[in-house]
Scaffold this motif. Structure first.
Motif, PDB file in Angstrom:
ATOM      1  N   GLY A   1       0.841  -1.185   0.000  1.00  0.00           N
ATOM      2  CA  GLY A   1       0.000   0.000   0.000  1.00  0.00           C
ATOM      3  C   GLY A   1       0.876   1.234   0.000  1.00  0.00           C
ATOM      4  N   THR A   2       0.278   2.394  -0.126  1.00  0.00           N
ATOM      5  CA  THR A   2       1.056   3.621  -0.219  1.00  0.00           C
ATOM      6  C   THR A   2       1.295   4.231   1.161  1.00  0.00           C
ATOM      7  OG1 THR A   2       1.353   5.640  -1.503  1.00  0.00           O
ATOM      8  CG2 THR A   2      -0.826   5.290  -0.529  1.00  0.00           C
ATOM      9  N   ASN A   3       2.108   5.269   1.170  1.00  0.00           N
ATOM     10  CA  ASN A   3       2.399   6.017   2.390  1.00  0.00           C
ATOM     11  C   ASN A   3       2.928   7.386   1.984  1.00  0.00           C
ATOM     12  OD1 ASN A   3       5.423   5.868   2.226  1.00  0.00           O
ATOM     13  ND2 ASN A   3       4.947   3.682   2.318  1.00  0.00           N
ATOM     14  N   PRO A   4       2.966   8.347   2.910  1.00  0.00           N
ATOM     15  CA  PRO A   4       3.414   9.692   2.542  1.00  0.00           C
ATOM     16  C   PRO A   4       4.813   9.732   1.931  1.00  0.00           C
ATOM     17  CG  PRO A   4       2.306   9.743   4.658  1.00  0.00           C
ATOM     18  CD  PRO A   4       2.466   8.295   4.290  1.00  0.00           C
ATOM     19  N   GLU A   5       5.731   8.932   2.448  1.00  0.00           N
ATOM     20  CA  GLU A   5       7.105   8.952   1.922  1.00  0.00           C
ATOM     21  C   GLU A   5       7.154   8.486   0.465  1.00  0.00           C
ATOM     22  OE1 GLU A   5       7.158   9.307   6.132  1.00  0.00           O
ATOM     23  OE2 GLU A   5       6.250   7.733   4.936  1.00  0.00           O
ATOM     24  N   GLU A   6       6.376   7.476   0.129  1.00  0.00           N
ATOM     25  CA  GLU A   6       6.319   6.999  -1.255  1.00  0.00           C
ATOM     26  C   GLU A   6       5.783   8.092  -2.177  1.00  0.00           C
ATOM     27  OE1 GLU A   6       4.850   2.938  -3.100  1.00  0.00           O
ATOM     28  OE2 GLU A   6       3.136   4.154  -2.469  1.00  0.00           O
ATOM     29  N   LEU A   7       4.784   8.823  -1.717  1.00  0.00           N
ATOM     30  CA  LEU A   7       4.209   9.893  -2.525  1.00  0.00           C
ATOM     31  C   LEU A   7       5.197  11.043  -2.702  1.00  0.00           C
ATOM     32  CD1 LEU A   7       0.616   9.853  -1.023  1.00  0.00           C
ATOM     33  CD2 LEU A   7       1.394   8.784  -3.152  1.00  0.00           C
TER      34      LEU A   7
ATOM     35  N   SER B   1      12.545   7.055   6.216  1.00  0.00           N
ATOM     36  CA  SER B   1      12.158   7.593   7.520  1.00  0.00           C
ATOM     37  C   SER B   1      13.124   7.057   8.560  1.00  0.00           C
ATOM     38  CB  SER B   1      10.742   7.162   7.888  1.00  0.00           C
ATOM     39  OG  SER B   1       9.818   7.832   7.090  1.00  0.00           O
ATOM     40  N   ILE B   2      13.701   7.973   9.321  1.00  0.00           N
ATOM     41  CA  ILE B   2      14.662   7.603  10.353  1.00  0.00           C
ATOM     42  C   ILE B   2      14.062   7.967  11.709  1.00  0.00           C
ATOM     43  CG2 ILE B   2      16.979   8.007  11.255  1.00  0.00           C
ATOM     44  CD1 ILE B   2      17.715   8.901   8.354  1.00  0.00           C
ATOM     45  N   ARG B   3      14.034   7.004  12.592  1.00  0.00           N
ATOM     46  CA  ARG B   3      13.468   7.255  13.915  1.00  0.00           C
ATOM     47  C   ARG B   3      14.475   7.995  14.784  1.00  0.00           C
ATOM     48  NH1 ARG B   3       9.562   3.426  17.163  1.00  0.00           N
ATOM     49  NH2 ARG B   3       8.929   4.985  18.658  1.00  0.00           N
ATOM     50  N   ARG B   4      14.037   9.090  15.367  1.00  0.00           N
ATOM     51  CA  ARG B   4      14.840   9.899  16.282  1.00  0.00           C
ATOM     52  C   ARG B   4      14.160   9.913  17.647  1.00  0.00           C
ATOM     53  NH1 ARG B   4      19.305   9.960  13.473  1.00  0.00           N
ATOM     54  NH2 ARG B   4      19.323  11.299  11.674  1.00  0.00           N
TER      55      ARG B   4
ATOM     56  N   GLY C   1      10.764  11.637  17.425  1.00  0.00           N
ATOM     57  CA  GLY C   1       9.909  11.332  16.285  1.00  0.00           C
ATOM     58  C   GLY C   1      10.705  10.847  15.101  1.00  0.00           C
ATOM     59  N   PHE C   2      10.165  11.057  13.916  1.00  0.00           N
ATOM     60  CA  PHE C   2      10.788  10.586  12.688  1.00  0.00           C
ATOM     61  C   PHE C   2      11.276  11.746  11.850  1.00  0.00           C
ATOM     62  CE2 PHE C   2       8.266   7.013  13.976  1.00  0.00           C
ATOM     63  CZ  PHE C   2       9.010   5.914  13.574  1.00  0.00           C
ATOM     64  N   VAL C   3      12.344  11.491  11.100  1.00  0.00           N
ATOM     65  CA  VAL C   3      12.878  12.437  10.135  1.00  0.00           C
ATOM     66  C   VAL C   3      12.888  11.724   8.788  1.00  0.00           C
ATOM     67  CG1 VAL C   3      14.912  13.718   9.407  1.00  0.00           C
ATOM     68  CG2 VAL C   3      14.343  13.582  11.825  1.00  0.00           C
ATOM     69  N   SER C   4      12.420  12.382   7.742  1.00  0.00           N
ATOM     70  CA  SER C   4      12.441  11.789   6.406  1.00  0.00           C
ATOM     71  C   SER C   4      13.586  12.386   5.605  1.00  0.00           C
ATOM     72  CB  SER C   4      11.122  12.033   5.679  1.00  0.00           C
ATOM     73  OG  SER C   4      10.085  11.348   6.334  1.00  0.00           O
TER      74      SER C   4
END
Length: 97
Positions: free
Chosen positions: A43-49, A84-87, A90-93
């Motif tokens: 399925g899709t996700n924001p990072e893919e878009l 996406s890297i977990r910090r 939160g996360f950083v893309s």
């Protein structure tokens, strides 16, 4: 020119789910979830878009640059990736072509 997209989310972050749609109709209530974003569920996700937008923008811009230099590209094939890297907070893309 304004381009619009809409996201709807229902439920909690981990167990909920959402859909994304674009005014153009290219995406119509396309589902996404925690599992499509942070696990390997199809399925899709924001990072893919975002990656798709970067690849599309880059290839079109490069075509204009090549045209301006007198070249006509037969095909431009670009792959973009967003990670996406977990910090701690939160996360950083991070994106790359």
């Amino acid at each position: 020119m304004i381009r619009k997209a809409k996201a709807v989310w229902r439920g909690t972050g981990r167990d909920g789910g959402g859909t994304v749609s674009t005014d153009s109709g290219a995406l119509t209530e396309t589902p996404y979830s925690f599992r499509t974003r942070f696990e390997n569920e199809k399925g899709t996700n924001p990072e893919e878009l975002i990656a798709a937008a970067h690849a599309g923008c880059f290839t079109m811009t490069l075509a204009f640059v090549l045209q301006g230099a007198g070249y006509t590209p037969a095909e431009l094939d670009v792959e973009a990736a967003v990670t996406s890297i977990r910090r701690a907070r939160g996360f950083v893309s991070v994106g790359r072509l």
